[in-house]
Design a protein around this motif. Structure first.
Motif, PDB file in Angstrom:
ATOM      1  N   SER A   1       3.270 -24.094   9.021  1.00 20.87           N
ATOM      2  CA  SER A   1       2.681 -25.387  10.167  1.00 20.87           C
ATOM      3  C   SER A   1       1.211 -25.546   9.393  1.00 20.87           C
ATOM      4  O   SER A   1       0.648 -25.522   8.344  1.00 20.87           O
ATOM      5  N   ALA A   2       0.376 -26.907   9.825  1.00 20.29           N
ATOM      6  CA  ALA A   2      -0.554 -27.547  10.097  1.00 20.29           C
ATOM      7  C   ALA A   2      -1.805 -26.293   9.761  1.00 20.29           C
ATOM      8  O   ALA A   2      -2.633 -26.413   9.295  1.00 20.29           O
ATOM      9  N   ARG A   3      -1.608 -24.769  10.231  1.00 23.87           N
ATOM     10  CA  ARG A   3      -2.388 -23.811  10.759  1.00 23.87           C
ATOM     11  C   ARG A   3      -2.611 -22.677   9.414  1.00 23.87           C
ATOM     12  O   ARG A   3      -3.192 -22.403   9.210  1.00 23.87           O
ATOM     13  N   GLY A   4      -0.927 -22.840   8.731  1.00 23.39           N
ATOM     14  CA  GLY A   4      -0.778 -22.007   7.715  1.00 23.39           C
ATOM     15  C   GLY A   4      -0.205 -21.028   8.434  1.00 23.39           C
ATOM     16  O   GLY A   4       0.444 -21.204   9.554  1.00 23.39           O
ATOM     17  N   PRO A   5      -0.413 -20.012   7.534  1.00 20.34           N
ATOM     18  CA  PRO A   5       0.572 -18.853   7.918  1.00 20.34           C
ATOM     19  C   PRO A   5       0.386 -18.115   9.520  1.00 20.34           C
ATOM     20  O   PRO A   5      -1.100 -18.669   9.151  1.00 20.34           O
ATOM     21  N   SER A   6       1.222 -17.895   9.789  1.00 17.78           N
ATOM     22  CA  SER A   6       0.753 -16.299  10.792  1.00 17.78           C
ATOM     23  C   SER A   6       0.346 -15.578  10.673  1.00 17.78           C
ATOM     24  O   SER A   6       0.358 -14.414   9.993  1.00 17.78           O
ATOM     25  N   GLN A   7      -0.132 -15.060  11.763  1.00 18.52           N
ATOM     26  CA  GLN A   7      -0.755 -13.276  11.244  1.00 18.52           C
ATOM     27  C   GLN A   7       0.145 -13.013  11.219  1.00 18.52           C
ATOM     28  O   GLN A   7       0.343 -11.703  10.007  1.00 18.52           O
ATOM     29  N   ARG A   8       1.803 -12.875  11.385  1.00 14.81           N
ATOM     30  CA  ARG A   8       2.656 -11.759  10.996  1.00 14.81           C
ATOM     31  C   ARG A   8       3.114 -12.375  10.426  1.00 14.81           C
ATOM     32  O   ARG A   8       3.187 -11.240   9.460  1.00 14.81           O
ATOM     33  N   GLN A   9       2.989 -13.411   9.556  1.00 13.90           N
ATOM     34  CA  GLN A   9       3.526 -14.091   8.107  1.00 13.90           C
ATOM     35  C   GLN A   9       2.387 -12.811   6.764  1.00 13.90           C
ATOM     36  O   GLN A   9       2.515 -12.283   6.271  1.00 13.90           O
ATOM     37  N   LEU A  10       1.149 -12.665   7.864  1.00 10.69           N
ATOM     38  CA  LEU A  10      -0.168 -12.385   6.688  1.00 10.69           C
ATOM     39  C   LEU A  10      -0.491 -11.041   6.433  1.00 10.69           C
ATOM     40  O   LEU A  10      -0.040 -10.416   5.685  1.00 10.69           O
ATOM     41  N   ARG A  11       0.505 -10.298   7.838  1.00  9.16           N
ATOM     42  CA  ARG A  11       0.465  -8.552   8.383  1.00  9.16           C
ATOM     43  C   ARG A  11       1.432  -8.466   7.344  1.00  9.16           C
ATOM     44  O   ARG A  11       1.608  -7.208   6.750  1.00  9.16           O
ATOM     45  N   VAL A  12       2.904  -9.030   7.067  1.00  8.31           N
ATOM     46  CA  VAL A  12       3.741  -8.500   6.528  1.00  8.31           C
ATOM     47  C   VAL A  12       3.864  -8.703   4.783  1.00  8.31           C
ATOM     48  O   VAL A  12       4.414  -7.236   3.887  1.00  8.31           O
ATOM     49  N   GLY A  13       3.128 -10.308   4.920  1.00 10.13           N
ATOM     50  CA  GLY A  13       2.459  -9.904   3.579  1.00 10.13           C
ATOM     51  C   GLY A  13       2.502  -8.524   2.828  1.00 10.13           C
ATOM     52  O   GLY A  13       2.245  -8.671   1.663  1.00 10.13           O
ATOM     53  N   GLU A  14       1.026  -8.966   3.001  1.00 10.69           N
ATOM     54  CA  GLU A  14       0.497  -7.583   2.859  1.00 10.69           C
ATOM     55  C   GLU A  14       0.881  -5.917   3.113  1.00 10.69           C
ATOM     56  O   GLU A  14       0.625  -5.486   1.399  1.00 10.69           O
ATOM     57  N   THR A  15       1.840  -5.810   3.986  1.00  9.70           N
ATOM     58  CA  THR A  15       2.578  -4.520   3.862  1.00  9.70           C
ATOM     59  C   THR A  15       3.512  -4.998   2.465  1.00  9.70           C
ATOM     60  O   THR A  15       3.666  -3.654   1.639  1.00  9.70           O
ATOM     61  N   VAL A  16       3.627  -5.812   2.060  1.00 11.43           N
ATOM     62  CA  VAL A  16       4.731  -5.398   1.545  1.00 11.43           C
ATOM     63  C   VAL A  16       3.844  -5.661  -0.116  1.00 11.43           C
ATOM     64  O   VAL A  16       4.578  -4.999  -0.367  1.00 11.43           O
ATOM     65  N   ARG A  17       2.608  -6.159  -0.284  1.00  8.90           N
ATOM     66  CA  ARG A  17       2.163  -6.730  -2.208  1.00  8.90           C
ATOM     67  C   ARG A  17       2.043  -4.579  -1.982  1.00  8.90           C
ATOM     68  O   ARG A  17       1.509  -3.841  -2.717  1.00  8.90           O
ATOM     69  N   HIS A  18       0.894  -3.802  -0.441  1.00  8.11           N
ATOM     70  CA  HIS A  18       0.721  -2.941  -0.635  1.00  8.11           C
ATOM     71  C   HIS A  18       1.526  -2.137  -1.168  1.00  8.11           C
ATOM     72  O   HIS A  18       1.458  -1.461  -2.437  1.00  8.11           O
ATOM     73  N   ALA A  19       3.026  -2.111  -0.631  1.00  8.68           N
ATOM     74  CA  ALA A  19       3.860  -1.062  -1.488  1.00  8.68           C
ATOM     75  C   ALA A  19       4.530  -1.500  -2.340  1.00  8.68           C
ATOM     76  O   ALA A  19       4.858  -0.377  -3.407  1.00  8.68           O
ATOM     77  N   LEU A  20       4.757  -2.537  -3.070  1.00  5.83           N
ATOM     78  CA  LEU A  20       4.623  -2.807  -4.896  1.00  5.83           C
ATOM     79  C   LEU A  20       4.280  -2.385  -5.219  1.00  5.83           C
ATOM     80  O   LEU A  20       4.410  -2.030  -6.516  1.00  5.83           O
ATOM     81  N   CYS A  21       2.404  -2.706  -4.836  1.00 10.16           N
ATOM     82  CA  CYS A  21       1.420  -1.851  -5.656  1.00 10.16           C
ATOM     83  C   CYS A  21       1.641   0.010  -6.009  1.00 10.16           C
ATOM     84  O   CYS A  21       1.507  -0.015  -7.092  1.00 10.16           O
ATOM     85  N   ARG A  22       2.115   0.019  -4.909  1.00 13.64           N
ATOM     86  CA  ARG A  22       2.539   1.765  -4.870  1.00 13.64           C
ATOM     87  C   ARG A  22       3.532   1.626  -5.930  1.00 13.64           C
ATOM     88  O   ARG A  22       2.924   2.730  -6.713  1.00 13.64           O
ATOM     89  N   LEU A  23       4.617   0.954  -5.745  1.00 17.89           N
ATOM     90  CA  LEU A  23       5.645   1.058  -6.891  1.00 17.89           C
ATOM     91  C   LEU A  23       5.080   0.794  -8.631  1.00 17.89           C
ATOM     92  O   LEU A  23       5.266   1.591  -9.405  1.00 17.89           O
ATOM     93  N   PHE A  24       4.205  -0.055  -8.553  1.00 20.78           N
ATOM     94  CA  PHE A  24       3.867   0.260  -9.866  1.00 20.78           C
ATOM     95  C   PHE A  24       3.047   0.946 -10.571  1.00 20.78           C
ATOM     96  O   PHE A  24       3.421   1.071 -11.419  1.00 20.78           O
TER      97      PHE A  24
END
Length: 136
Positions: free
Chosen positions: A7-30
């Motif tokens: 949207s014109a406002r960018g990603p939603s708070q939910r998108q950002l929160r889920v993205g960070e959750t997935v990023r942290h989990a991937l980093c732990r795997l690596f």
């Protein structure tokens, strides 16, 4: 290739929160070395960001292999995309989501662009001071 719709406002708070959750989990795997792939062996990977699609079904991870050239970077991204099903299986117990998103890995080129912009700015500052870009 899926188009990113924001949207014109960018990603939603939910998108950002889920993205960070997935990023942290991937980093732990690596970090813990759970990925056993010959192309990724001994390679240190950094995930700068995970961008989620609006429906949270696709996660695009921006990956930067440390101390790697362009060919190693592309090989790492190709290897990560190849082993995506195995990564999803390892990721599933680490995140509590109704649907685990499909993973897409993309080379993160932001640091390269920032370096080029900084070099251009340095060159422009030097010419503004009356110094030639060649140092003469």
């Amino acid at each position: 290739m899926a188009r990113r719709r924001h949207s014109a406002r960018g990603p939603s708070q939910r998108q950002l929160r889920v993205g960070e959750t997935v990023r942290h989990a991937l980093c732990r795997l690596f970090e813990r070395g759970a990925i056993r792939d010959p192309e990724l062996a001994g390679m240190s990977l950094t995930i700068a960001e995970v961008a989620m699609s609006p429906d949270l079904r696709v996660a695009t991870a921006y990956v930067l292999p440390l101390a790697a050239g362009e060919t190693e970077r592309e090989a790492a991204v190709a290897a990560l995309n190849r082993i995506e099903p195995a990564l999803r299986r390892l990721l599933a117990p680490m995140v509590s989501l109704k649907f685990l998103p499909d993973l897409r890995f993309v080379a993160d080129t932001r640091f390269d662009r920032a370096g080029r912009i900084e070099a251009l700015l340095d060159r422009a500052r030097g010419s503004a001071d009356g110094v030639d870009g060649d140092g003469a």
